[in-house]
Design an enzyme around this catalytic site. Sequence first.
Site, PDB file in Angstrom:
ATOM      1  N   HIS A 131       5.564   5.911  -0.801  1.00  0.00           N
ATOM      2  CA  HIS A 131       6.372   4.736  -1.136  1.00  0.00           C
ATOM      3  C   HIS A 131       5.587   3.468  -0.809  1.00  0.00           C
ATOM      4  CE1 HIS A 131       7.059   5.350   3.161  1.00  0.00           C
ATOM      5  NE2 HIS A 131       7.276   4.040   3.220  1.00  0.00           N
ATOM      6  N   HIS A 185       0.845  -1.197   0.000  1.00  0.00           N
ATOM      7  CA  HIS A 185       0.000   0.000   0.000  1.00  0.00           C
ATOM      8  C   HIS A 185       0.878   1.242   0.000  1.00  0.00           C
ATOM      9  CE1 HIS A 185       1.047  -0.412   4.251  1.00  0.00           C
ATOM     10  NE2 HIS A 185       0.917   0.914   4.291  1.00  0.00           N
TER      11      HIS A 185
END
Length: 193
Positions: free
Chosen positions: A137, A50
């Site tokens: 990220h 995620h």
Amino acid sequence: MSSGNLLPDSQRLFVALKVPEPIGYTLQNECKQYKIGIPFTKWTYSEDYHITLQFLGDTESNRIPALCEVLNNVASEVKPFKLEMGTWDTFGVPEAPRVLYRTVAGNTTRLECLQQKIVESTVELQFNKEARKYRPHITVARKYTGKTPFQRDLLISSSVETLSWCVSEFVLFTTHIGSKPMYEVVEAFPIKV
């Protein structure tokens, strides 16, 4: 629904973008290649990939309806946008990084705008704003354990094609420490076209 040392009737929550299954599958295959020669203590389970938008922390369950209401409002104010898988990178000491991750590319301006709207709306509900600068990220591994210094030049993308996807929703996740997958969707917030 135990999540570590939470108070009764609370959940550890965060808002995020789920990584679509085809992208996650490709990322998982790349990680399989790295696991052989790059020792990290923990590799992220593929269903847990995620991009965090806002960490909310331990939250009493009775606060979730109000939280979902403001997140629905945010979803109605933004439009879908495209993201791409970026390069490999690390957080921490270069010789012994604490996190291995993939950066995010594509329409990062829209991503940062979405993240900012979510932060502003959750701060109004007394959730804390992260002090660090937002760096989107996808975490793939934690805590390098090699006996020799980490070699950054081992991180080359094995993807020949650009991995991109359209962001059309974000989600509210709850955390189940020690489970696989560790994150469960509490509610999804479709972004209106």
